[in-house]
Design a protein around this motif. Structure first.
Motif, mmCIF file in Angstrom:
data_model
loop_
_atom_site.group_PDB
_atom_site.id
_atom_site.type_symbol
_atom_site.label_atom_id
_atom_site.label_comp_id
_atom_site.label_asym_id
_atom_site.label_seq_id
_atom_site.Cartn_x
_atom_site.Cartn_y
_atom_site.Cartn_z
ATOM 1 N N THR A 18 2.861 -9.463 -18.314
ATOM 2 C CA THR A 18 2.253 -8.362 -19.056
ATOM 3 C C THR A 18 2.488 -8.519 -20.552
ATOM 4 O OG1 THR A 18 2.555 -6.862 -17.184
ATOM 5 C CG2 THR A 18 2.210 -5.849 -19.340
ATOM 6 N N ALA A 19 3.681 -8.960 -20.913
ATOM 7 C CA ALA A 19 4.029 -9.125 -22.331
ATOM 8 C C ALA A 19 3.443 -10.403 -22.922
ATOM 9 C CB ALA A 19 5.548 -9.129 -22.492
ATOM 10 N N ASN A 20 3.099 -11.368 -22.062
ATOM 11 C CA ASN A 20 2.609 -12.673 -22.540
ATOM 12 C C ASN A 20 1.365 -13.085 -21.765
ATOM 13 O OD1 ASN A 20 5.147 -13.629 -24.249
ATOM 14 N ND2 ASN A 20 5.941 -12.842 -22.310
ATOM 15 N N ASN A 21 0.359 -12.225 -21.782
ATOM 16 C CA ASN A 21 -0.837 -12.496 -21.000
ATOM 17 C C ASN A 21 -1.737 -13.477 -21.754
ATOM 18 O OD1 ASN A 21 -3.153 -12.421 -19.381
ATOM 19 N ND2 ASN A 21 -2.782 -10.289 -18.801
ATOM 20 N N ASN A 22 -1.324 -14.752 -21.672
ATOM 21 C CA ASN A 22 -2.083 -15.813 -22.328
ATOM 22 C C ASN A 22 -1.960 -17.086 -21.504
ATOM 23 O OD1 ASN A 22 0.276 -17.493 -23.410
ATOM 24 N ND2 ASN A 22 0.717 -15.481 -24.312
ATOM 25 N N ARG A 23 -2.844 -18.016 -21.757
ATOM 26 C CA ARG A 23 -2.909 -19.234 -20.947
ATOM 27 C C ARG A 23 -1.683 -20.118 -21.124
ATOM 28 N NH1 ARG A 23 -7.892 -17.540 -22.028
ATOM 29 N NH2 ARG A 23 -9.435 -17.609 -20.330
#
Length: 226
Positions: A18-23
């Motif tokens: 949730t805090a790092n929703n990146n590829r």
């Protein structure tokens, strides 16, 4: 000691996603997500399926009935690439494409929930169930009483504010509230501990037992009784 592999670390991973929703973060933790969340979740679905195999109407699920973490962002303003929960189905056919009766399990950071019933049916199928509620009001009343007695409630998911088209004359019917529903879903929140100790499997089986008559009622109405 955990039953299926869901641990406090599993929930920590969801918080981190949730805090790092990146590829970049996802690909760095892809194997961890599989080991800590996806594989254990599949085992939970399979265990619940095994316990339902001799039921009045068996439901089943597996890794194949789970939803992918990838989000389709093509037509959405929300461009987050990944879902921040794990979800999967148990259905009469054991197929994820089942579009009528279903049991849904939702594992989220706060624990999530389980749900059972009919979600956003096509209008023609929904109207067939509505017609049967009217024609066989006594049976439907018995079904809803059984669900309530078991400690569950129907979720109000986008209910209509007025009677649906063609049903205005039933505004005072005993099942008018249900006639205005677009989804007939019974839900129950789950704690983190239920996933960790595996008791969510027992809760899925209990939910199935409490709602199977509702699902048979609807399947028979739309002509999908096997």
């Amino acid at each position: 000691m955990t039953a299926f592999g869901i641990t406090p670390k599993s929930f920590k991973l969801l918080d981190e996603l949730t805090a790092n929703n990146n590829r970049e973060w996802y690909h760095a933790h892809k194997e961890e997500l599989r080991e800590q969340l996806l594989d254990p979740f599949a085992s939970i679905l399979e265990s619940a399926s095994a316990k339902m195999k001799n039921a009045k109407r068996p439901f089943s699920g597996s890794k194949q009935t789970m939803f992918r973490l990838y989000r389709d962002t093509r037509f959405s303003n929300d461009k987050r690439p990944y879902k921040e929960h794990v979800g999967g189905l148990l259905t009469p056919s054991g197929n994820k494409k089942e579009d009528t009766a279903l049991i849904y399990a939702h594992l989220a950071s706060d624990g999530g929930f389980i749900a059972s019933g009919f979600y956003r049916l096509e209008t023609k199928d929904l109207n067939r169930i509505r017609d049967r509620m009217i024609e066989d009001a006594k049976t439907f009343q018995a079904i809803t009483r059984k669900i309530t007695k078991a400690g569950y409630h129907f979720a109000e998911i986008e209910p209509l504010k007025s009677m649906p088209r063609g049903y205005a004359q039933y505004a005072d019917h005993e099942h008018a509230t249900f006639l205005k529903m677009k989804s007939l879903i019974v839900s129950q929140n789950q704690s983190r501990e239920a996933w960790i100790d595996g008791s969510v499997v027992k809760e899925l089986v209990k939910l199935h037992k409490a709602t199977v008559d509702l699902m048979l009622f609807g399947l028979e109405a739309i002509g999908k009784k096997s």
